[in-house]
Write an enzyme that holds these catalytic residues in place. Structure first.
Site, PDB file in Angstrom:
ATOM      1  CG  HIS A  51       0.229  -9.757  -2.654  1.00 15.56           C
ATOM      2  ND1 HIS A  51       0.205  -7.876  -2.621  1.00 15.56           N
ATOM      3  CD2 HIS A  51      -0.661  -9.566  -2.033  1.00 15.56           C
ATOM      4  CE1 HIS A  51      -0.515  -7.859  -2.155  1.00 15.56           C
ATOM      5  NE2 HIS A  51      -0.736  -8.179  -1.014  1.00 15.56           N
ATOM      6  CG  ASP A  64      -3.041  -5.094  -2.561  1.00 13.24           C
ATOM      7  OD1 ASP A  64      -2.872  -4.289  -1.961  1.00 13.24           O
ATOM      8  OD2 ASP A  64      -3.969  -6.156  -2.556  1.00 13.24           O
ATOM      9  CG  HIS A  76      -1.943  -1.376   1.052  1.00  7.48           C
ATOM     10  ND1 HIS A  76      -2.520  -1.427   2.463  1.00  7.48           N
ATOM     11  CD2 HIS A  76      -1.703  -2.047   0.189  1.00  7.48           C
ATOM     12  CE1 HIS A  76      -3.209  -2.581   1.999  1.00  7.48           C
ATOM     13  NE2 HIS A  76      -2.879  -3.300   1.005  1.00  7.48           N
TER      14      HIS A  76
END
Length: 306
Positions: free
Chosen positions: A265, A242, A81
């Protein structure tokens, strides 16, 4: 990207808060840094071997957050973030001092990071920025989940799709031109989870600091947070948040088109690793003009430094 020279913050920024996964209180200071310093994390609770670089090759965990680690085992987790905020506001250089292993979650979005950086002001140098230009299409898939990156003219476009069986989340898709569009909804979108997953997440030693103050929780057909969602596509917008933060582990801003379905991710990190395996896949360019709006970039201003 209104200025094409490297930027840092004008004044120190400090903030504190609980970390999402460890549940510990953490203090962070972001300090100005000189051109070509890059973004560097410093674990000030450790006396040595305490610098950690947010590079995709240093990513050692992608389970519910992005964790980076140096060769001595020093870690900084949940960086995504903050990295998104730095990317979005064009901050090329900063020293981030942190007194524990995990960046505080704050409200679960990038909103507070964005506000802090804006309040600190931006210092513009004379050194040209460097950008990564994708030359070839690269794909990475994991079952039904996939991510794709391909050449773009002069922008970073992200097209992201989310698919959940939960009726509240369902299938959501959104896309942004990162350097041109208003990203307020992206920055403001909070991390989220399903109520039925919380017990398993906590059994795995994660989300010890999680609460309705820093995450959207969905139970069946209900959003448990008072006030509901911040924007109509908050779920997929958070995934784009993200993705932007994880893409910044490439080291520089990227010119490319990114398309992703059900990613996160792990997929973003694996894609970057695949891209940088072969020098033919990308070019690193230096932009010479000092003050030029993104929409007016001419190829004559790009100089290859690869």
């Amino acid at each position: 990207m209104s200025y094409l020279t490297q930027k840092t913050i004008k004044n120190n920024i400090s903030f504190s808060g609980i970390s999402l996964h460890s549940g510990l209180d953490v203090n962070v200071s972001i300090k100005p840094a000189s051109p070509n310093h890059g973004i560097v994390f410093k674990r000030v609770d450790l006396k040595s071997n305490n610098l950690v670089y947010p590079n995709f090759m240093n990513v050692t965990n992608t389970s519910l957050n992005t964790t980076i680690e140096n060769e001595f085992g020093t870690k900084v987790s949940t960086i995504e973030h903050l990295m998104c905020a730095l990317f979005g506001l064009g901050i090329d250089n900063a020293l981030i001092e942190i007194d524990n292993e995990e960046v505080p979650i704050l409200d679960g979005s990038a909103k507070i990071f964005i506000e802090k950086i804006i309040s600190a002001g931006v210092e513009i140098s004379d050194s040209p920025i460097k950008i990564i230009k994708i030359n070839k299409e690269i794909n990475y898939s994991d079952g039904d989940r996939y991510i794709n990156i391909k050449p773009s003219t002069l922008s970073l476009d992200i097209d992201f799709e989310l698919k959940y069986k939960n009726p509240v989340i369902g299938t959501q898709r959104n896309k942004f031109k990162v350097y041109e569009d208003d990203l307020s909804d992206v920055y403001n979108s909070r991390t989220f989870c399903l109520f039925e997953d919380i017990e398993m997440i906590k059994k795995n030693g994660l989300a010890k600091g999680g609460s309705l103050k820093n995450a959207v929780v969905v139970k069946d057909k209900e959003i448990l947070n008072p006030g509901g969602l911040r924007n109509e596509k908050e779920f997929v917008n958070h995934k784009i948040l993200d993705c932007i933060g994880d893409l910044y582990t490439a080291g520089y801003r990227i010119i490319a088109k990114v398309t992703c379905s059900q990613g996160g991710h792990y997929l973003t990190n694996q894609l970057l690793r695949k891209v940088f395996l072969n020098k033919e896949n990308f070019s690193i360019l230096e932009i010479k003009e000092k003050n030029l709006p993104h929409t007016l970039i001419n190829r004559n201003y790009l100089k290859s430094i690869a």
